[in-house]
Every structure is written in structure tokens, then in C-alpha cells.
Design a protein around this motif. Sequence first.
Motif, PDB file in Angstrom:
ATOM      1  N   GLN A 131       0.907  -1.281   0.052  1.00 20.49           N
ATOM      2  CA  GLN A 131       0.071  -0.200   0.011  1.00 20.49           C
ATOM      3  C   GLN A 131       0.802   1.389   0.107  1.00 20.49           C
ATOM      4  O   GLN A 131       0.223   2.150  -0.748  1.00 20.49           O
ATOM      5  CB  GLN A 131      -0.976   0.048   1.104  1.00 20.49           C
ATOM      6  N   ASP A 132       2.060   1.096   0.850  1.00 19.70           N
ATOM      7  CA  ASP A 132       2.864   2.397   0.668  1.00 19.70           C
ATOM      8  C   ASP A 132       3.440   2.748  -0.694  1.00 19.70           C
ATOM      9  O   ASP A 132       3.553   3.960  -0.946  1.00 19.70           O
ATOM     10  CB  ASP A 132       3.921   2.267   1.783  1.00 19.70           C
ATOM     11  N   TRP A 133       3.712   1.725  -1.410  1.00 15.32           N
ATOM     12  CA  TRP A 133       3.963   1.745  -2.849  1.00 15.32           C
ATOM     13  C   TRP A 133       3.148   2.275  -3.837  1.00 15.32           C
ATOM     14  O   TRP A 133       3.094   3.224  -4.274  1.00 15.32           O
ATOM     15  CB  TRP A 133       4.678   0.537  -3.566  1.00 15.32           C
ATOM     16  N   GLN A 134       1.653   1.969  -3.595  1.00 15.58           N
ATOM     17  CA  GLN A 134       0.619   2.448  -4.202  1.00 15.58           C
ATOM     18  C   GLN A 134       0.421   3.805  -3.928  1.00 15.58           C
ATOM     19  O   GLN A 134      -0.095   4.684  -4.974  1.00 15.58           O
ATOM     20  CB  GLN A 134      -0.889   1.493  -3.976  1.00 15.58           C
ATOM     21  N   ALA A 135       0.704   4.106  -2.747  1.00 16.85           N
ATOM     22  CA  ALA A 135       0.368   5.684  -2.290  1.00 16.85           C
ATOM     23  C   ALA A 135       1.244   6.620  -3.294  1.00 16.85           C
ATOM     24  O   ALA A 135       0.963   7.606  -3.673  1.00 16.85           O
ATOM     25  CB  ALA A 135       0.687   6.145  -0.677  1.00 16.85           C
ATOM     26  N   ILE A 136       2.503   6.129  -3.208  1.00 20.27           N
ATOM     27  CA  ILE A 136       3.574   6.789  -4.319  1.00 20.27           C
ATOM     28  C   ILE A 136       3.103   6.860  -5.867  1.00 20.27           C
ATOM     29  O   ILE A 136       3.093   8.025  -6.613  1.00 20.27           O
ATOM     30  CB  ILE A 136       4.950   6.285  -3.994  1.00 20.27           C
ATOM     31  N   ILE A 137       2.588   5.826  -6.212  1.00 21.23           N
ATOM     32  CA  ILE A 137       2.201   5.530  -7.478  1.00 21.23           C
ATOM     33  C   ILE A 137       1.034   6.593  -7.869  1.00 21.23           C
ATOM     34  O   ILE A 137       0.895   7.070  -8.848  1.00 21.23           O
ATOM     35  CB  ILE A 137       1.800   4.094  -7.871  1.00 21.23           C
ATOM     36  N   ASP A 138       0.015   6.488  -6.961  1.00 21.64           N
ATOM     37  CA  ASP A 138      -1.026   7.249  -6.969  1.00 21.64           C
ATOM     38  C   ASP A 138      -0.794   8.689  -7.180  1.00 21.64           C
ATOM     39  O   ASP A 138      -1.485   9.542  -7.697  1.00 21.64           O
ATOM     40  CB  ASP A 138      -1.935   6.854  -5.854  1.00 21.64           C
ATOM     41  N   ASP A 139       0.319   9.178  -6.305  1.00 20.39           N
ATOM     42  CA  ASP A 139       0.698  10.396  -6.263  1.00 20.39           C
ATOM     43  C   ASP A 139       1.356  10.791  -7.733  1.00 20.39           C
ATOM     44  O   ASP A 139       1.057  11.928  -8.050  1.00 20.39           O
ATOM     45  CB  ASP A 139       1.452  10.660  -5.096  1.00 20.39           C
ATOM     46  N   ILE A 140       2.260   9.863  -8.311  1.00 15.07           N
ATOM     47  CA  ILE A 140       2.818  10.209  -9.265  1.00 15.07           C
ATOM     48  C   ILE A 140       1.594  10.320 -10.710  1.00 15.07           C
ATOM     49  O   ILE A 140       1.684  11.288 -11.295  1.00 15.07           O
ATOM     50  CB  ILE A 140       3.792   9.064  -9.869  1.00 15.07           C
ATOM     51  N   ARG A 141       0.728   9.639 -10.488  1.00 12.53           N
ATOM     52  CA  ARG A 141      -0.437   9.337 -11.440  1.00 12.53           C
ATOM     53  C   ARG A 141      -1.184  10.793 -11.685  1.00 12.53           C
ATOM     54  O   ARG A 141      -1.673  11.272 -12.235  1.00 12.53           O
ATOM     55  CB  ARG A 141      -1.167   8.161 -11.447  1.00 12.53           C
ATOM     56  N   THR A 142      -1.634  11.288 -10.184  1.00 11.15           N
ATOM     57  CA  THR A 142      -2.387  12.295  -9.951  1.00 11.15           C
ATOM     58  C   THR A 142      -1.584  13.408 -10.579  1.00 11.15           C
ATOM     59  O   THR A 142      -2.196  14.403 -11.124  1.00 11.15           O
ATOM     60  CB  THR A 142      -2.682  12.610  -8.375  1.00 11.15           C
ATOM     61  N   ARG A 143      -0.264  13.754 -10.297  1.00  8.39           N
ATOM     62  CA  ARG A 143       0.562  14.881 -10.597  1.00  8.39           C
ATOM     63  C   ARG A 143       0.679  14.935 -12.251  1.00  8.39           C
ATOM     64  O   ARG A 143       0.733  16.012 -12.666  1.00  8.39           O
ATOM     65  CB  ARG A 143       1.991  14.781  -9.861  1.00  8.39           C
ATOM     66  N   HIS A 144       0.555  13.640 -12.898  1.00  6.59           N
ATOM     67  CA  HIS A 144       0.887  13.581 -14.193  1.00  6.59           C
ATOM     68  C   HIS A 144      -0.430  13.463 -15.086  1.00  6.59           C
ATOM     69  O   HIS A 144      -0.328  13.121 -16.151  1.00  6.59           O
ATOM     70  CB  HIS A 144       2.075  12.590 -14.485  1.00  6.59           C
ATOM     71  N   ARG A 145      -1.559  13.301 -14.346  1.00  6.86           N
ATOM     72  CA  ARG A 145      -2.731  13.008 -14.893  1.00  6.86           C
ATOM     73  C   ARG A 145      -2.795  11.721 -15.873  1.00  6.86           C
ATOM     74  O   ARG A 145      -3.295  11.679 -17.022  1.00  6.86           O
ATOM     75  CB  ARG A 145      -3.185  14.322 -15.677  1.00  6.86           C
TER      76      ARG A 145
END
Length: 89
Positions: free
Chosen positions: A74-88
Motif C-alpha cells: 500500500q505504501d508503494w501504491q500511495a507513491i504511484i497514486d501521487d505520481i499518477r495524480t501529478r501527471h494525470r
Amino acid sequence: MDNTSAMPQQARLNRLRWRTRRGTRELDALFGGWLDERFATADVAQQQAFDELLDAQDPDLWDWVMGHARPERQDWQAIIDDIRTRHRL
């Protein structure tokens, strides 16, 4: 000002910078961007999770950032989600 305490942090950032250089420019930009923009303000646990995330294979990282799969951690997913959000993504 004493720079001895900054040296280990700079060495860590240099090591992480090297590790964000992946097999594609896209992954380089996504993970290098997170390092540049988020790492310094992340808490210790999230910084450690990012370091460990970089151990993953490029095809897995790509699938995760493209939303084709999810990491088990889940901690990796949080980083991935942040990357995805920032780059749409």
C-alpha cells in the motif's frame, strides 16, 4: 554551518537520483520528478518506501503508473497514486 550532517543526505539523494534512471525516459521523468518534488517533504517511512520501490522491475513500475496493475504494498501504491495524480495518468 556544519555540512557533515548534510553529507549523508546528499549521498542518499545522489544514490536515489542514479536509481531513478530507468529503461525509458518516461519512467526517468516520473520517478525522478517525484524525487525532486516530493521526497524532501515526505516522511521517513515514505522516503524508505520510495527507495524500496525503486527495486521493482521496470515493466512492473510501468504497469503500476499506467494503472494496468497495482503493487501489493500500500505504501508503494500511495507513491504511484501521487505520481499518477501529478501527471494525470
